[in-house]
Design an enzyme around this catalytic site. Structure first.
Site, mmCIF file in Angstrom:
data_model
loop_
_atom_site.group_PDB
_atom_site.id
_atom_site.type_symbol
_atom_site.label_atom_id
_atom_site.label_comp_id
_atom_site.label_asym_id
_atom_site.label_seq_id
_atom_site.Cartn_x
_atom_site.Cartn_y
_atom_site.Cartn_z
ATOM 1 N N THR A 90 0.739 -1.380 0.191
ATOM 2 C CA THR A 90 0.053 -0.383 0.249
ATOM 3 C C THR A 90 0.893 1.254 0.104
ATOM 4 O OG1 THR A 90 -1.851 -1.047 0.977
ATOM 5 C CG2 THR A 90 -1.941 1.067 1.333
ATOM 6 N N LYS A 108 -1.346 5.235 9.071
ATOM 7 C CA LYS A 108 -0.812 4.908 7.891
ATOM 8 C C LYS A 108 -1.575 5.634 5.738
ATOM 9 C CE LYS A 108 1.204 2.281 4.083
ATOM 10 N NZ LYS A 108 2.170 0.849 3.600
ATOM 11 N N LYS A 125 -7.908 1.272 -2.818
ATOM 12 C CA LYS A 125 -7.444 0.895 -1.974
ATOM 13 C C LYS A 125 -7.774 2.381 -1.167
ATOM 14 C CE LYS A 125 -5.165 -1.218 1.695
ATOM 15 N NZ LYS A 125 -4.992 -2.438 2.427
HETATM 16 P P1 NAD Z 1 5.923 -6.199 6.898
HETATM 17 O O1 NAD Z 1 6.791 -5.056 7.844
HETATM 18 O O2 NAD Z 1 5.400 -7.463 8.079
HETATM 19 O O3 NAD Z 1 6.798 -6.125 5.833
HETATM 20 C C1 NAD Z 1 7.428 -5.299 5.283
HETATM 21 C C2 NAD Z 1 8.515 -6.355 4.425
HETATM 22 O O4 NAD Z 1 9.402 -5.772 3.925
HETATM 23 C C3 NAD Z 1 9.330 -6.294 5.851
HETATM 24 O O5 NAD Z 1 10.258 -8.180 6.372
HETATM 25 C C4 NAD Z 1 10.824 -5.880 5.900
HETATM 26 O O6 NAD Z 1 12.161 -6.320 6.077
HETATM 27 C C5 NAD Z 1 11.406 -5.817 4.175
HETATM 28 N N1 NAD Z 1 11.733 -4.752 3.870
HETATM 29 C C6 NAD Z 1 12.188 -3.731 3.847
HETATM 30 N N2 NAD Z 1 12.822 -2.974 2.545
HETATM 31 C C7 NAD Z 1 12.970 -4.216 2.240
HETATM 32 C C8 NAD Z 1 14.007 -3.803 0.638
HETATM 33 N N3 NAD Z 1 14.755 -3.411 0.065
HETATM 34 N N4 NAD Z 1 13.995 -4.916 0.176
HETATM 35 C C9 NAD Z 1 13.519 -6.410 0.782
HETATM 36 N N5 NAD Z 1 12.617 -6.487 1.168
HETATM 37 C C10 NAD Z 1 12.885 -5.140 2.181
HETATM 38 O O7 NAD Z 1 4.997 -5.647 6.394
HETATM 39 P P2 NAD Z 1 3.407 -6.261 6.017
HETATM 40 O O8 NAD Z 1 2.205 -6.077 6.968
HETATM 41 O O9 NAD Z 1 3.940 -7.988 5.013
HETATM 42 O O10 NAD Z 1 2.781 -5.621 4.481
HETATM 43 C C11 NAD Z 1 3.770 -5.021 3.689
HETATM 44 C C12 NAD Z 1 2.267 -3.918 3.027
HETATM 45 O O11 NAD Z 1 1.169 -4.918 2.697
HETATM 46 C C13 NAD Z 1 2.445 -2.829 3.518
HETATM 47 O O12 NAD Z 1 2.624 -2.313 2.435
HETATM 48 C C14 NAD Z 1 0.817 -2.434 4.927
HETATM 49 O O13 NAD Z 1 0.230 -1.546 4.500
HETATM 50 C C15 NAD Z 1 0.157 -4.045 3.420
HETATM 51 N N6 NAD Z 1 -1.076 -4.480 3.860
HETATM 52 C C16 NAD Z 1 -0.951 -4.707 5.213
HETATM 53 C C17 NAD Z 1 -2.002 -5.217 5.832
HETATM 54 C C18 NAD Z 1 -2.114 -6.035 6.901
HETATM 55 O O14 NAD Z 1 -2.865 -6.710 7.611
HETATM 56 N N7 NAD Z 1 -0.570 -6.215 7.347
HETATM 57 C C19 NAD Z 1 -2.600 -5.452 4.660
HETATM 58 C C20 NAD Z 1 -3.136 -5.016 4.388
HETATM 59 C C21 NAD Z 1 -2.098 -3.907 3.729
#
Ligand code: NAD
Length: 290
Positions: free
Chosen positions: A87, A237, A162
């Protein structure tokens, strides 16, 4: 298909694991997180992206997406499709889409709803921006990771859908919580409030499917001491992204702005951080008008 998966956090790991379990060849990279079962770990984003038919990113924010895109676009095979499921700002999606198009690559912004449970269960909803051709090529992967994928128009429109959805969600959750807290003060039992509103014109997803009052309505995070679920800081966010888009598009969004201010206060100054976004109800419970 050969799939490169970058960002194996709470959402990305189960999504990548589901693709691998369905028989696709998945290589993954994350700067911190472990690689899930069935996914082959590689040492960089560029390595994960090279040789893949489809590259999927699931990253924390737009700044990180931009940095990862700069690294992987030159490494991607001609005709491959770049699918960003994070997102992020509408503008970030459109900017990276243009870079991908300039490099001869396909592009889809495909943010999700459904949370960690939907990612694990393969029941996410994808809101997608990009070309019909790229969408058709990636559809089989959306079918594995989710239950529904909607093509909403050109690049950026998935992110637009979204944040419009989540702006409604944030505003509606606040309205539902303040009404429950007011009902308490008026001497109306929460069960009565639910029975009436859930079948009357005040009904909503937040009331009917995700009721913020513990012990009332279907099972929800409120029944689990407001453990997320969907954390208040993630709602914060998304409301921030919605206001950034509203400003850029000169859209008048007073309710979205008010919801952003309330969730900001809840997360940054009160006890909202780490709690489900429906914990707005106990917040209102303890307050008076002054
Ligand atoms: P998260 O922080 O658990 O996962 C993100 C991952 O990206 C982390 O493991 C981090 O180490 C990795 N990362 C950061 N920089 C990086 C790089 N340069 N190269 C490779 N990996 C890298 O977050 P999440 O909960 O998995 O959410 C991910 C996305 O999905 C976000 O944008 C969030 O807004 C969206 N989202 C989350 C949810 C939820 O319920 N968690 C629901 C809908 C949407």
């Amino acid at each position: 298909m050969k799939i490169g998966f970058i960002g194996l956090g709470n959402m990305g790991a189960p999504m990548a694991a589901n693709l691998a379990a369905a028989g696709h060849e998945v290589v993954g990279f994350d700067t911190v997180a472990d690689t899930p079962e069935g996914v082959k770990a590689v040492g960089s984003g560029a390595e994960a992206a090279s040789d893949a038919d489809v590259v999927i990113t699931m990253l924390p924010n737009g700044a990180i997406l931009r940095a990862v895109a700069a690294e992987i676009i030159p490494a991607m095979a001609p005709d491959a499709v770049f699918v960003d499921c994070s997102t992020v700002e509408v503008d970030a999606a459109r900017e990276v889409a243009e870079q991908a198009a300039d490099a001869g690559l396909g592009w889809l912004d495909a943010p999700v709803s459904g949370g960690v449970g939907g990612a694990a269960g393969g029941t996410l909803t994808f809101m997608v921006g990009g070309s019909e051709d790229a969408f058709a090529r990636v559809q089989p992967l959306f079918d594995i990771m989710g239950q529904k994928a909607v093509l909403c128009g050109p690049a950026g429109n998935g992110q637009a859908a979204k944040i419009c959805n989540n702006m409604i969600l944030g505003v509606t959750m606040i309205a539902t919580c303040e009404a429950f807290a007011m009902a308490d003060k008026l001497g109306l039992a929460r069960q009565s409030m639910f029975d009436v509103v859930s079948t009357s014109s005040g009904y909503s997803w937040t009331m009917n499917a995700y009721c913020p009052a513990p012990g009332v309505g279907p099972q929800s995070p409120s029944d689990n001491d407001y453990q997320p679920g969907f954390a208040a800081e993630l709602m914060l966010k998304d409301l921030g992204l919605a206001q950034a888009a509203a400003e850029a598009a000169d859209a008048d969004t007073p309710m979205g702005a008010a919801a952003l201010a309330l969730y900001r206060r809840f997360v940054e100054e009160e006890d909202g951080k780490g709690r489900d976004f429906s914990a707005m109800l106990p917040r209102f419970e303890g307050r008076s008008r002054s």
